[in-house]
Design a protein around this motif. Structure first.
Motif, PDB file in Angstrom:
ATOM      1  N   VAL A  42       0.867  -1.245  -0.047  1.00 28.48           N
ATOM      2  CA  VAL A  42       0.129   0.130  -0.021  1.00 28.48           C
ATOM      3  C   VAL A  42       0.988   1.175  -0.064  1.00 28.48           C
ATOM      4  O   VAL A  42       1.611   1.276   0.875  1.00 28.48           O
ATOM      5  CB  VAL A  42      -0.982   0.055   1.373  1.00 28.48           C
ATOM      6  CG1 VAL A  42      -1.685   1.162   1.105  1.00 28.48           C
ATOM      7  CG2 VAL A  42      -1.661  -1.263   1.146  1.00 28.48           C
ATOM      8  N   TYR A  69       1.580  -5.108  -6.521  1.00 25.02           N
ATOM      9  CA  TYR A  69       1.069  -6.476  -6.233  1.00 25.02           C
ATOM     10  C   TYR A  69       2.095  -7.543  -6.710  1.00 25.02           C
ATOM     11  O   TYR A  69       2.354  -6.739  -7.977  1.00 25.02           O
ATOM     12  CB  TYR A  69      -0.424  -7.051  -6.211  1.00 25.02           C
ATOM     13  CG  TYR A  69      -0.725  -6.978  -7.673  1.00 25.02           C
ATOM     14  CD1 TYR A  69      -0.814  -8.129  -8.390  1.00 25.02           C
ATOM     15  CD2 TYR A  69      -1.219  -5.776  -8.285  1.00 25.02           C
ATOM     16  CE1 TYR A  69      -1.170  -8.134  -9.710  1.00 25.02           C
ATOM     17  CE2 TYR A  69      -1.994  -5.903  -9.616  1.00 25.02           C
ATOM     18  CZ  TYR A  69      -1.490  -7.019 -10.317  1.00 25.02           C
ATOM     19  OH  TYR A  69      -2.028  -7.126 -11.575  1.00 25.02           O
ATOM     20  N   VAL A  94      -7.340  -7.247  -6.375  1.00 25.28           N
ATOM     21  CA  VAL A  94      -6.579  -6.535  -5.228  1.00 25.28           C
ATOM     22  C   VAL A  94      -8.065  -5.684  -4.757  1.00 25.28           C
ATOM     23  O   VAL A  94      -8.370  -4.946  -5.370  1.00 25.28           O
ATOM     24  CB  VAL A  94      -5.685  -5.591  -5.825  1.00 25.28           C
ATOM     25  CG1 VAL A  94      -5.061  -4.814  -4.518  1.00 25.28           C
ATOM     26  CG2 VAL A  94      -4.448  -6.346  -6.403  1.00 25.28           C
ATOM     27  N   SER A  95      -8.201  -6.262  -3.485  1.00 27.78           N
ATOM     28  CA  SER A  95      -9.511  -5.280  -2.946  1.00 27.78           C
ATOM     29  C   SER A  95      -8.607  -4.549  -1.797  1.00 27.78           C
ATOM     30  O   SER A  95      -7.837  -4.797  -1.258  1.00 27.78           O
ATOM     31  CB  SER A  95     -10.357  -6.053  -2.221  1.00 27.78           C
ATOM     32  OG  SER A  95     -10.023  -7.034  -1.396  1.00 27.78           O
ATOM     33  N   SER A  96      -9.415  -3.148  -1.245  1.00 28.50           N
ATOM     34  CA  SER A  96      -8.910  -2.535  -0.139  1.00 28.50           C
ATOM     35  C   SER A  96     -10.017  -1.918   0.704  1.00 28.50           C
ATOM     36  O   SER A  96     -11.175  -1.617   0.109  1.00 28.50           O
ATOM     37  CB  SER A  96      -8.012  -1.337  -0.957  1.00 28.50           C
ATOM     38  OG  SER A  96      -8.684  -0.704  -2.032  1.00 28.50           O
ATOM     39  N   ASN A 114      -7.398   1.467  -6.525  1.00 36.28           N
ATOM     40  CA  ASN A 114      -8.794   1.469  -6.292  1.00 36.28           C
ATOM     41  C   ASN A 114      -9.328   2.546  -5.899  1.00 36.28           C
ATOM     42  O   ASN A 114      -8.947   3.487  -5.149  1.00 36.28           O
ATOM     43  CB  ASN A 114      -8.951   0.192  -5.110  1.00 36.28           C
ATOM     44  CG  ASN A 114      -8.652  -0.965  -5.441  1.00 36.28           C
ATOM     45  OD1 ASN A 114      -8.288  -1.263  -6.686  1.00 36.28           O
ATOM     46  ND2 ASN A 114      -8.415  -1.870  -4.469  1.00 36.28           N
ATOM     47  N   ALA A 145      -5.027  -3.805   2.222  1.00 36.55           N
ATOM     48  CA  ALA A 145      -5.329  -4.629   0.752  1.00 36.55           C
ATOM     49  C   ALA A 145      -5.036  -5.948   0.764  1.00 36.55           C
ATOM     50  O   ALA A 145      -4.334  -6.471   1.610  1.00 36.55           O
ATOM     51  CB  ALA A 145      -4.014  -4.038   0.006  1.00 36.55           C
TER      52      ALA A 145
END
Length: 143
Positions: free
Chosen positions: A36, A54, A65-67, A96, A114
């Motif tokens: 991050v 990533y 990739v979620s955050s 994001n 993340a």
């Protein structure tokens, strides 16, 4: 008929499940990571932009990739978007963008998580496999 809308719905459901539950621990292989950036952007309308890098080596299903971000002492977090990841062993950037509830976030220190997550189709129903998770404090700057 395309399976893509159902796949994205499953990804969204898995991300919501992940954000609503307790923190998930992922033991990343040395070839897998998510980072991050130390600064995020916060617009006046509550739109938040987070970014980082990533790396993942292989996958049998789609990877995202979620955050999430939060500033409250009760641990409440806001899901901030999701980016489709490419697992080819190389390092890639992610970004994001999402909108938090107005007035829930302010410029300053915020906690970000993340997650690099794959939806594996092993059983017919896509199930999450966590490649890497990273948490850190960032500075949200007003734009």
């Amino acid at each position: 008929m395309s399976k893509r809308p159902a796949l994205y719905a499953a990804a969204g459901a898995a991300a919501l499940l992940m954000l609503s539950g307790p923190a998930v621990t992922a033991h990343a292989a040395p070839s897998e990571s998510v980072t991050v950036d130390p600064t995020g952007r916060l617009a006046a309308d509550g739109t938040v932009t987070l970014s980082g890098t990533y790396r993942c080596a292989d996958s049998s299903g789609p990877v995202f990739v979620s955050s999430s971000v939060g500033q409250s002492s009760d641990g409440a977090r806001h899901g901030i978007g999701g980016t489709r990841a490419v697992c080819d062993g190389a390092e890639h950037s992610w970004q994001n963008t999402g909108k938090a509830t107005p007035n829930d976030l302010a410029p300053g220190i915020a906690h970000v998580e993340a997650t690099l997550m794959e939806l594996r189709p092993d059983t017919g129903l896509p199930l999450p496999r966590f490649h890497a998770v990273h948490q850190q404090d960032v500075t949200l700057t007003q734009i």
